[in-house]
Design an enzyme around this catalytic site. Structure first.
Site, PDB file in Angstrom:
ATOM      1  N   GLU A   1      52.276  86.243  95.512  1.00  0.00           N
ATOM      2  CA  GLU A   1      54.021  86.745  94.692  1.00  0.00           C
ATOM      3  C   GLU A   1      54.396  85.740  95.282  1.00  0.00           C
ATOM      4  O   GLU A   1      55.348  86.124  96.734  1.00  0.00           O
ATOM      5  CB  GLU A   1      53.240  88.483  95.441  1.00  0.00           C
ATOM      6  CG  GLU A   1      52.364  89.297  94.886  1.00  0.00           C
ATOM      7  CD  GLU A   1      52.606  89.338  93.202  1.00  0.00           C
ATOM      8  OE1 GLU A   1      54.153  89.057  92.529  1.00  0.00           O
ATOM      9  OE2 GLU A   1      52.149  89.293  92.594  1.00  0.00           O
TER      10      GLU A   1
ATOM     11  N   GLU B   1      50.014  92.931  91.300  1.00  0.00           N
ATOM     12  CA  GLU B   1      49.626  93.408  92.532  1.00  0.00           C
ATOM     13  C   GLU B   1      49.714  94.587  92.222  1.00  0.00           C
ATOM     14  O   GLU B   1      50.054  95.156  90.980  1.00  0.00           O
ATOM     15  CB  GLU B   1      50.788  93.268  93.521  1.00  0.00           C
ATOM     16  CG  GLU B   1      50.463  91.824  93.981  1.00  0.00           C
ATOM     17  CD  GLU B   1      50.576  91.488  95.757  1.00  0.00           C
ATOM     18  OE1 GLU B   1      51.781  91.760  96.407  1.00  0.00           O
ATOM     19  OE2 GLU B   1      49.628  91.563  96.432  1.00  0.00           O
TER      20      GLU B   1
ATOM     21  N   CYS C   1      62.687  90.539  97.312  1.00  0.00           N
ATOM     22  CA  CYS C   1      62.485  90.077  96.421  1.00  0.00           C
ATOM     23  C   CYS C   1      63.006  90.683  94.429  1.00  0.00           C
ATOM     24  O   CYS C   1      63.172  89.674  93.795  1.00  0.00           O
ATOM     25  CB  CYS C   1      61.027  89.809  95.845  1.00  0.00           C
ATOM     26  SG  CYS C   1      60.228  90.923  95.174  1.00  0.00           S
TER      27      CYS C   1
ATOM     28  N   ASN D   1      59.708  91.683 104.506  1.00  0.00           N
ATOM     29  CA  ASN D   1      60.704  92.506 104.310  1.00  0.00           C
ATOM     30  C   ASN D   1      59.825  93.245 103.776  1.00  0.00           C
ATOM     31  O   ASN D   1      60.591  94.710 103.740  1.00  0.00           O
ATOM     32  CB  ASN D   1      61.267  91.950 103.159  1.00  0.00           C
ATOM     33  CG  ASN D   1      60.002  90.667 102.124  1.00  0.00           C
ATOM     34  OD1 ASN D   1      59.379  90.847 101.638  1.00  0.00           O
ATOM     35  ND2 ASN D   1      60.874  91.387 100.172  1.00  0.00           N
TER      36      ASN D   1
HETATM   37  P1  NAP Z   1      57.274  83.263 103.878  1.00  0.00           P
HETATM   38  O1  NAP Z   1      58.310  82.397 105.336  1.00  0.00           O
HETATM   39  O2  NAP Z   1      57.102  82.560 103.213  1.00  0.00           O
HETATM   40  O3  NAP Z   1      55.949  83.985 105.487  1.00  0.00           O
HETATM   41  C1  NAP Z   1      55.234  84.830 104.406  1.00  0.00           C
HETATM   42  C2  NAP Z   1      53.897  85.003 105.628  1.00  0.00           C
HETATM   43  O4  NAP Z   1      53.104  83.514 105.214  1.00  0.00           O
HETATM   44  C3  NAP Z   1      54.878  85.444 106.933  1.00  0.00           C
HETATM   45  O5  NAP Z   1      53.397  85.980 107.634  1.00  0.00           O
HETATM   46  C4  NAP Z   1      54.372  83.481 107.420  1.00  0.00           C
HETATM   47  O6  NAP Z   1      53.862  83.831 109.186  1.00  0.00           O
HETATM   48  C5  NAP Z   1      53.563  83.031 106.769  1.00  0.00           C
HETATM   49  N1  NAP Z   1      53.996  81.295 106.390  1.00  0.00           N
HETATM   50  C6  NAP Z   1      54.120  80.797 106.758  1.00  0.00           C
HETATM   51  N2  NAP Z   1      54.067  79.221 106.489  1.00  0.00           N
HETATM   52  C7  NAP Z   1      52.667  79.529 105.944  1.00  0.00           C
HETATM   53  C8  NAP Z   1      51.871  78.346 106.096  1.00  0.00           C
HETATM   54  N3  NAP Z   1      51.484  77.483 105.653  1.00  0.00           N
HETATM   55  N4  NAP Z   1      50.251  78.891 105.780  1.00  0.00           N
HETATM   56  C9  NAP Z   1      50.448  79.933 105.555  1.00  0.00           C
HETATM   57  N5  NAP Z   1      51.108  80.706 105.865  1.00  0.00           N
HETATM   58  C10 NAP Z   1      52.003  80.864 106.229  1.00  0.00           C
HETATM   59  O7  NAP Z   1      58.210  84.764 103.499  1.00  0.00           O
HETATM   60  P2  NAP Z   1      58.880  85.518 104.741  1.00  0.00           P
HETATM   61  O8  NAP Z   1      60.377  84.591 104.884  1.00  0.00           O
HETATM   62  O9  NAP Z   1      58.973  85.852 105.224  1.00  0.00           O
HETATM   63  O10 NAP Z   1      59.920  86.338 103.343  1.00  0.00           O
HETATM   64  C11 NAP Z   1      60.230  86.161 102.294  1.00  0.00           C
HETATM   65  C12 NAP Z   1      60.532  85.487 100.999  1.00  0.00           C
HETATM   66  O11 NAP Z   1      58.749  86.443 100.014  1.00  0.00           O
HETATM   67  C13 NAP Z   1      61.101  85.500  99.958  1.00  0.00           C
HETATM   68  O12 NAP Z   1      61.132  84.686  98.699  1.00  0.00           O
HETATM   69  C14 NAP Z   1      60.961  87.041  98.729  1.00  0.00           C
HETATM   70  O13 NAP Z   1      61.246  86.475  97.330  1.00  0.00           O
HETATM   71  C15 NAP Z   1      59.161  86.962  99.089  1.00  0.00           C
HETATM   72  N6  NAP Z   1      58.837  87.996  98.363  1.00  0.00           N
HETATM   73  C16 NAP Z   1      57.998  87.594  97.202  1.00  0.00           C
HETATM   74  C17 NAP Z   1      57.463  89.130  97.077  1.00  0.00           C
HETATM   75  C18 NAP Z   1      56.655  89.312  95.456  1.00  0.00           C
HETATM   76  O14 NAP Z   1      55.986  90.305  94.876  1.00  0.00           O
HETATM   77  N7  NAP Z   1      56.928  88.579  94.500  1.00  0.00           N
HETATM   78  C19 NAP Z   1      57.685  90.443  97.903  1.00  0.00           C
HETATM   79  C20 NAP Z   1      58.440  90.518  98.944  1.00  0.00           C
HETATM   80  C21 NAP Z   1      58.838  88.851  99.404  1.00  0.00           C
HETATM   81  P3  NAP Z   1      55.318  83.704 110.144  1.00  0.00           P
HETATM   82  O15 NAP Z   1      56.145  85.049 109.669  1.00  0.00           O
HETATM   83  O16 NAP Z   1      54.699  83.774 111.397  1.00  0.00           O
HETATM   84  O17 NAP Z   1      56.185  82.696 109.389  1.00  0.00           O
END
Ligand code: NAP
Length: 501
Positions: A252, A465, A286, A154
């Site tokens: 995060e 961060e 997020c 995102n």
């Molecule tokens: P995600 O599905 O958890 O994926 C994030 C990253 O982790 C991707 O590179 C993904 O690879 C990888 N990944 C997935 N499963 C993994 C595992 N078991 N072990 C290691 N790496 C793994 O999240 P997203 O859909 O990309 O992002 C949305 C989420 O991020 C939302 O919940 C949002 O709130 C959160 N977010 C939080 C913040 C903050 O600062 N708090 C900021 C932005 C977003 P793949 O893409 O290859 O699956």
């Protein structure tokens, strides 16, 4: 349509295919026929090679004087500024957010690069007086080693920058695994960084899935740090795996952020902020405002203002100037959001939206109508779970104590906001809303690069961060004592205590 490109991993300064030769593609969410590129579908052997390169580069990089590391980041910041438009357009095409927001995403990376470049001449430690005569006491920051950086789609450039630049200025080396929906943004970002003079092996990029690349990176014994942004469930899995090798882990994670609109609020200002916070990035932040806690005295008036404004929002390709709301990331996201809209219909009253958007050119991509529910119970699923799409829930309230309870009733604690002119309530919200970011008369979005960013409860594991806080994560404290008395002086024992005679 722009040409499909072939992208590579960056390992030890070389652009290489996956050892297996396998690839995957990334397509535009605004038009699934627009394939952005093919990327290495990497595996454990590619991660091993990248970690070995990062480990090999650590000694040279960590011994490079921090002001010199800062000069490289300064050059990187300037190059990113030169390439801002190109990067923003690539981001909009690959990830969908509208162009002005994509420019903002790149600008965040530029801001962090400049900030961390300046840290090269600070990286402050501390000196304190010793309790002993003729003894010097200080604490210095030390680099840690190889950082594994796993990023979401995102904020495909800002988030890698938030993690990478503090790591580099602290003297760590890095392996980045980008989200599989936005690898082109990260690979292009890395190309520009290498042009800026980052030495070979200091930065490595390995594309591929969470299972095939994420797991081996998290479990690799030579990786000392994991910095992750993504879903809470993924963060828990990463944290559990990383615990086996006692890694330092920063998580995060998700959010369910409220905007409280009090009865005295400037409703026009609140309206502008709500539309930006709830529907910017198609609600896929997020910090997105997915709960609107509205004082009952202004509920009907505000809801009608909001409904009208949302009805006028234009959905479309983020590259087109007239577009207000771009696509969501992919068709799976449309299905997930539609599932929540169905749940919402049973739990609350639908005000507007609630369906995938398929009219005309929208049918080529992954679009969902901006959606509002009202009369939502604070414990309803749509008010508790992170939907991560253009959906917001209005919860009417009558008094302040109830408001604080509702704000804090979710498992997350990232960003909270209050619209009021009552200064006492403003300060109470700062004290009582349980979140890492708090806003007054501003929506839930608007963090800047020099203050800590992160959340409480299930939004993370206590780290922050950017700003100074990021340095504490990417460096290790070493306390140093130099005794120049020429004799044994035992701390706590050979000290004269004034109040104990
Ligand atoms: P995600 O599905 O958890 O994926 C994030 C990253 O982790 C991707 O590179 C993904 O690879 C990888 N990944 C997935 N499963 C993994 C595992 N078991 N072990 C290691 N790496 C793994 O999240 P997203 O859909 O990309 O992002 C949305 C989420 O991020 C939302 O919940 C949002 O709130 C959160 N977010 C939080 C913040 C903050 O600062 N708090 C900021 C932005 C977003 P793949 O893409 O290859 O699956």
């Amino acid at each position: 349509m722009t040409a499909t490109m072939t992208y590579h991993n960056l390992i030890g300064g070389k652009w290489v295919d996956a050892r297996s030769g396998r690839t995957f593609t990334s397509a535009s969410p605004a038009n699934r026929d627009d394939v952005i590129g093919t990327f290495p579908a990497s595996g454990v052997e590619d991660v091993d090679a990248a970690v070995a390169a990062a480990k090999g580069a650590f000694s040279g990089w960590s011994l490079t004087p921090a002001p010199k590391r800062g000069e490289i980041l300064f050059k990187v910041a300037r190059l990113l500024a030169e390439h801002k438009e190109e990067l923003a357009r690539l981001m909009t095409r690959e990830m969908g957010k509208v162009l002005p927001e994509a420019r903002g995403d790149v600008q965040e990376a530029i801001d962090v690069a400049y900030y961390m470049a300046g840290e090269g001449r600070r990286l402050f430690g501390m000196t304190v007086p010793s309790e002993m005569p003729d003894k010097f006491a200080m604490a210095i920051r030390r680099p840690i080693g190889v950082a594994g950086i796993i990023t979401p789609w995102n904020f495909p450039i800002a988030i890698p920058a938030w993690k990478l630049f503090p790591a580099l200025i602290c003297g760590d080396t890095a392996v980045i695994k980008p989200a599989s929906d936005t690898p082109a943004c990260v690979v292009r970002f890395a190309e520009i960084l290498m042009e800026g003079g980052i030495p070979d092996g200091v930065l490595n990029v390995v594309t591929g899935s969470g299972d095939a690349v994420g797991h081996p990176l998290v479990e690799h014994p030579d990786v000392r740090i994991i910095s992750f942004t993504g879903h809470t469930e993924t963060g828990i899995d990463i944290s559990t795996r990383a615990a086996q090798t006692l890694k330092r882990v920063s998580l995060e994670l998700g959010g369910k952020n409220p905007i409280v609109i009090w009865e005295d609020a400037d409703l026009q200002l609140a309206l502008d902020s709500v539309v930006w916070s709830a529907f910017g990035t198609s609600g896929q932040r997020c910090t997105a405002a997915s709960r609107l806690i509205v004082h009952r005295n202004v509920h009907d008036q505000f809801l009608e203002m909001l409904r009208k404004r949302v009805a006028s929002l234009v959905l479309g390709d983020g590259l087109e100037e007239k577009t207000d709301v771009g696509p969501v990331i992919n068709d799976r996201a449309v299905e997930r959001i539609a599932g929540y809209a169905a749940i919402g219909r049973n739990e609350a009253e639908l005000v507007i939206g609630g369906e995938p958007a398929n009219d005309g050119a929208l049918a080529r991509g992954s679009f969902f109508q901006p959606t509002i529910f009202t009369d939502v119970k604070p414990d309803a699923r749509i008010a508790q779970e992170e939907i991560f799409g253009p959906v917001t829930s209005v919860i009417p309230v009558d008094d302040w104590e109830e408001t604080v309870r509702i704000v804090n009733s979710v498992k997350y604690g990232l960003s909270t906001s209050l619209f009021t002119r009552v200064v006492n309530l403003a300060f109470r919200s700062i004290r009582d809303f349980d979140s890492g970011l708090g806003y007054v008369n501003h929506g839930t979005i608007g963090a800047e690069a020099h203050l800590p960013f992160g959340g409480t409860k299930a939004t993370g594991n206590g780290h922050r961060e950017v700003g100074q806080a990021a340095l504490d994560f990417f460096s290790e404290w070493k306390s140093v004592y130099v005794d120049y008395s020429g004799k044994l002086q035992r701390a706590q024992i050979d000290t004269t205590f004034v109040d104990q005679g």
